[in-house]
Design an enzyme around this catalytic site. Structure first.
Site, PDB file in Angstrom:
ATOM      1  N   TYR A  13       3.752   5.344  -2.572  1.00 53.01           N
ATOM      2  CA  TYR A  13       3.913   6.699  -2.048  1.00 53.01           C
ATOM      3  C   TYR A  13       5.358   6.962  -1.632  1.00 53.01           C
ATOM      4  CZ  TYR A  13      -1.151   6.369  -1.975  1.00 53.01           C
ATOM      5  OH  TYR A  13      -2.466   6.194  -2.349  1.00 53.01           O
ATOM      6  N   TYR A  21       0.823  -1.207   0.000  1.00 50.13           N
ATOM      7  CA  TYR A  21       0.000   0.000   0.000  1.00 50.13           C
ATOM      8  C   TYR A  21       0.859   1.260   0.000  1.00 50.13           C
ATOM      9  CZ  TYR A  21      -4.850  -1.554   0.472  1.00 50.13           C
ATOM     10  OH  TYR A  21      -6.108  -2.052   0.225  1.00 50.13           O
TER      11      TYR A  21
END
Length: 538
Positions: free
Chosen positions: A311, A307
């Site tokens: 980022y 996840y």
């Protein structure tokens, strides 16, 4: 911010937007000015209170902050140093960028994350730093080993690939540790209220924007999270994880938070974080849908690391990111602008929470072996060598390991009569130790110096010695062709030059010519030719 304030900021931005050379000159001029003042203060015995007031006035005139130091002498040392002024004046580029945000030059359809002008400056700064590293070497004071500083930087966390890998290893370890404890993984996204956003996704200006800059927006988010964690701590809720700061296309930051918490406590954590995230302007349009988002990570569908990996990569070098969802740009291009944004605004991109500091882990890794009889320290040391941060956390918890970083003070090489703290080692405690165990992890001292220039590495040829008398004792130049011909001895003639015999050319002749030349020298000495009389002048 009023219209007059916006106009004032625009004027300040024009004055602050200096080139590298102009900024260096301004920094040197400011440092020299303070040095002259210090000399006068010493002469006339100016009181400390008056000196501090004058220094604050100087900083205010330059639109910078005074050094955050306890003693007046530390403040004076810094304001007398040109390097300190350069760093302080560079922070004024934030006003330049804020003016660019207000004028509509920072958004998806103009300059995403940062203005194009700021991006060009970031590229120049990166090139300048690379040239500086290439010009320096690190010298081991103990062994004399010399290493190029650019090579050391390439092997350190300054290398984006190394930094990304270190973050991924650490978050993987936290996930393994949390799984073993039966924790649930949550992925939170916290966004600022509309008043912090300068532009809509279309590039149109936002009527609710109150002219706040990205640092103010980041301070708002930091306050939301600080209040959240304080409340969770009071309620006895256990949590750990990582937060990542990422900008929107208009430069306004938002937070992604990967948090691990026990299954029975996840709902209370979510409710607490949501309450503080929506405390400001809860009824504005889209607040409930956009300001606070939460995802429950299902281990069956993927890991928590997956996840957050996108980022992390997007905020470092864009490795593995094809396109940026926010701007549509390539991952590497978006990453370079995000890094420029973080450095310009002085925003820390990654922050771990709920886990011990990483410094003891890195220091313990430096040790080749552990000479203390402790199963806990042995397990922790083995975990560091295996790059298993999860095993490190488990060892710390099972054996009650505690670490204190030990420092030593050394004279500062930058500021007079000051000392700097340097890491020396660790003091460890554990349930299977009778007392604290002290480890020295750093024994060598290094010094940074400029690389010697290539010209300094070349041994210069000795210069011609001056004559001992007023006379020139060199032999006369052969204008009368007294040298015998060597054509019969070989096909190559002895080369002659006006003013000197070209001995360097003779070295390239064939063997027959060399033999002929040697025979001629011998015959010349035997005949005592007066041409070689050493007392003869030109």
């Amino acid at each position: 911010m009023t219209a007059s304030s916006v106009a004032e900021l625009s004027d300040m931005a024009s004055a602050f937007d200096l080139s590298d050379d102009a900024l260096s000159e301004a920094a040197q001029a400011a440092a020299d000015s303070v040095q002259r003042m210090v000399a006068r203060w010493k002469t006339f015995g100016t009181p400390d209170g008056r000196i501090a007031s004058i220094l604050r006035g100087i900083a205010k005139r330059h639109s910078i902050a005074t050094p955050d130091k306890a003693s007046l002498q530390e403040t004076i040392n810094r304001m007398c140093a040109a390097p300190w002024w350069r760093r302080a004046l560079r922070k004024r580029f934030r006003s330049v960028e804020h003016a660019a945000i207000l004028s509509g030059r920072v958004h998806r359809h103009a300059g995403a994350y940062v203005s194009d002008h700021a991006m060009k400056r970031a590229v120049r700064d990166k090139r300048r730093v690379a040239e500086l590293l290439a010009s320096l070497v690190a010298i081991n004071q103990t062994t004399g080993e010399v290493l190029p500083l650019e090579d050391l930087a390439e092997q350190s966390l300054s290398n984006p690939a190394n930094r990304r890998s270190a973050l991924m290893v650490r978050i993987r370890g936290i996930e393994d540790y949390a799984k073993n404890k039966g924790f649930e993984a949550l992925f939170l996204t916290i966004t600022c209220p509309s008043r912090f956003h300068a532009r809509h996704i279309t590039g149109r200006s936002n009527d609710r924007y109150d002219q706040a800059d990205p640092r103010e927006a980041h301070a708002y988010l930091n306050n939301v999270w600080r209040r959240t964690t304080r409340k969770l701590g009071h309620d006895g809720i256990e949590f750990c994880g990582l937060r990542v700061v990422e900008p929107h296309h208009d430069g306004c930051p938002h937070w992604h938070v990967l948090v691990f918490t026990p299954l029975g406590q996840s709902e209370r954590l979510i409710a607490t974080a949501q309450a503080y995230a929506l405390c400001d302007s809860p009824n504005e349009p889209g607040a409930a849908e956009r300001r606070f988002l939460v995802e429950h990570i299902d281990p069956a569908r993927g890991s928590a690391v997956g996840y957050v990996a996108k980022y992390i990569s997007k905020s470092i070098d864009g490795e593995g990111v094809d396109l940026d969802d926010e701007t549509g740009a390539k991952g590497a291009d978006a990453a370079s602008r995000i890094v420029a944004w973080a450095r310009l605004w002085g925003i820390r991109q990654f922050q771990f929470f709920g886990v011990p500091s990483i410094t003891p882990t890195r220091e313990l890794y430096r040790l080749a072996n552990i000479d203390v009889d402790s199963a806990g320290l042995a397990a922790a040391h083995e975990a560091t060598k295996a790059n298993d941060y999860g095993a490190w956390l488990t060892a710390c918890e099972v054996y009650g390991l505690g670490f204190q970083v030990d420092y030593i003070e050394r004279p500062s090489t930058r500021y007079r009569d000051e000392f700097t703290r340097c890491i020396k080692g660790l003091t460890a405690s554990a349930c299977d130790l009778q007392g604290p165990a002290v480890f020295v992890t750093r024994t060598d001292e290094w010094r940074i110096e400029s690389k010697p220039r290539e010209a300094e590495l070349v041994v210069a040829a000795p210069a011609a010695a001056l004559p001992w008398t007023r006379f020139n004792n060199c032999a006369r130049i052969d204008f009368e062709e007294i040298f015998p011909s060597t054509k019969s001895a070989g096909p190559i003639e002895v080369p002659m030059r006006r003013g000197a015999v070209a001995l360097e050319d003779l070295e390239h002749q064939n063997q027959k010519s060399d033999e002929a030349f040697n025979l001629w020298v011998c015959s010349l000495r035997e005949s005592k030719n007066p041409t070689f009389n050493r007392t003869q002048t030109r």
